[in-house]
Design a protein around this motif. Sequence first.
Motif, mmCIF file in Angstrom:
data_model
loop_
_atom_site.group_PDB
_atom_site.id
_atom_site.type_symbol
_atom_site.label_atom_id
_atom_site.label_comp_id
_atom_site.label_asym_id
_atom_site.label_seq_id
_atom_site.Cartn_x
_atom_site.Cartn_y
_atom_site.Cartn_z
ATOM 1 N N PRO A 100 -18.449 0.042 8.568
ATOM 2 C CA PRO A 100 -18.385 0.878 10.086
ATOM 3 C C PRO A 100 -16.889 1.195 10.367
ATOM 4 O O PRO A 100 -16.002 0.568 9.972
ATOM 5 C CB PRO A 100 -18.809 -0.344 10.879
ATOM 6 N N GLU A 101 -17.011 2.247 11.338
ATOM 7 C CA GLU A 101 -15.752 2.958 11.665
ATOM 8 C C GLU A 101 -14.904 1.802 12.184
ATOM 9 O O GLU A 101 -13.453 1.943 12.110
ATOM 10 C CB GLU A 101 -16.265 4.109 12.869
ATOM 11 N N SER A 102 -15.265 0.956 13.142
ATOM 12 C CA SER A 102 -14.395 0.059 13.837
ATOM 13 C C SER A 102 -13.517 -0.752 12.684
ATOM 14 O O SER A 102 -12.418 -1.091 12.880
ATOM 15 C CB SER A 102 -15.178 -0.903 14.602
ATOM 16 N N LEU A 103 -14.227 -1.272 11.550
ATOM 17 C CA LEU A 103 -13.343 -1.919 10.572
ATOM 18 C C LEU A 103 -12.611 -0.853 9.746
ATOM 19 O O LEU A 103 -11.462 -1.644 9.351
ATOM 20 C CB LEU A 103 -14.340 -2.557 9.738
ATOM 21 N N ILE A 104 -12.778 0.041 9.471
ATOM 22 C CA ILE A 104 -12.019 1.334 8.908
ATOM 23 C C ILE A 104 -10.847 1.546 9.754
ATOM 24 O O ILE A 104 -9.786 1.324 9.391
ATOM 25 C CB ILE A 104 -12.631 2.527 8.719
ATOM 26 N N MET A 105 -10.939 1.630 11.217
ATOM 27 C CA MET A 105 -9.756 1.756 11.849
ATOM 28 C C MET A 105 -9.053 0.526 12.011
ATOM 29 O O MET A 105 -7.603 0.649 11.824
ATOM 30 C CB MET A 105 -10.372 2.056 13.432
ATOM 31 N N ASP A 106 -9.562 -0.609 12.051
ATOM 32 C CA ASP A 106 -8.549 -1.740 11.891
ATOM 33 C C ASP A 106 -7.890 -1.899 10.690
ATOM 34 O O ASP A 106 -6.797 -2.327 10.591
ATOM 35 C CB ASP A 106 -9.575 -3.173 11.954
ATOM 36 N N GLU A 107 -8.499 -1.615 9.513
ATOM 37 C CA GLU A 107 -7.868 -1.514 8.072
ATOM 38 C C GLU A 107 -6.652 -0.660 8.059
ATOM 39 O O GLU A 107 -5.790 -0.928 7.563
ATOM 40 C CB GLU A 107 -8.805 -1.281 7.092
ATOM 41 N N ILE A 108 -7.153 0.595 8.800
ATOM 42 C CA ILE A 108 -5.650 1.640 8.822
ATOM 43 C C ILE A 108 -4.607 1.084 9.740
ATOM 44 O O ILE A 108 -3.478 1.346 9.279
ATOM 45 C CB ILE A 108 -6.397 2.920 9.359
ATOM 46 N N LYS A 109 -5.026 0.425 10.580
ATOM 47 C CA LYS A 109 -3.776 -0.031 11.302
ATOM 48 C C LYS A 109 -3.186 -1.234 10.851
ATOM 49 O O LYS A 109 -2.075 -1.261 10.940
ATOM 50 C CB LYS A 109 -4.448 -0.706 12.823
ATOM 51 N N ARG A 110 -4.019 -2.126 10.208
ATOM 52 C CA ARG A 110 -3.416 -3.088 9.388
ATOM 53 C C ARG A 110 -2.510 -2.631 8.268
ATOM 54 O O ARG A 110 -1.228 -3.142 8.163
ATOM 55 C CB ARG A 110 -4.439 -4.075 8.796
#
Length: 189
Positions: A100-110
């Motif tokens: 899901p997009e929300s988890l992709i965004m979290d991973e990019i931030k991390r």
Amino acid sequence: EDISGKQIEKGLLCEQDSLDLIKPYFGFLLKNESRFEKDWIVGTPDALTDEYVIDTKTSWNRKTWRKAKLIPLYEWQLQAYMYLTGRNKAVLAYCLVDTPESLIMDEIKRQTHYKGILDELSDKFAAIEDQVTLNMTFSDRIPAKNRVKLFQIDRDEKKIEAMKRRSEMAIYKLAEIHENELNYKPELI
């Protein structure tokens, strides 16, 4: 205690995606919402057909999907589901579905935070964003049939009987622990 993490969150968020991915092998599948109980054994299989109890495991990425195998813990889980539902066959399905997009965004931030990249307009940030997105989405370049691993397990009455005995032993042990906690008195040592 609650168990959580990004992998578990993906599994929960993508459960229906994983069931949709394996539909060609079983026909129409709906998420099972029924909780089954017998004796001290309780479980909620992901899906049921007339013949099978099905449990899906949504892989985090290609690496975890490639390493996926039938481990003893999951075999015991499926034996429990067969016992609870009266089925004689079970399937463990490892599925590689888009994150899901929300988890992709979290991973990019991390990843950008870890590498000290703060400028979202920089080439370095864009490169990480592109790589993370590529690493976490699959449906646009990997055929569905190449993103499923299926393991069939047959009902084993010896294992089910052993599981029932162990669950009773566990209840007695938990009662003993609870009693010890209730009667605990701190001592100066």
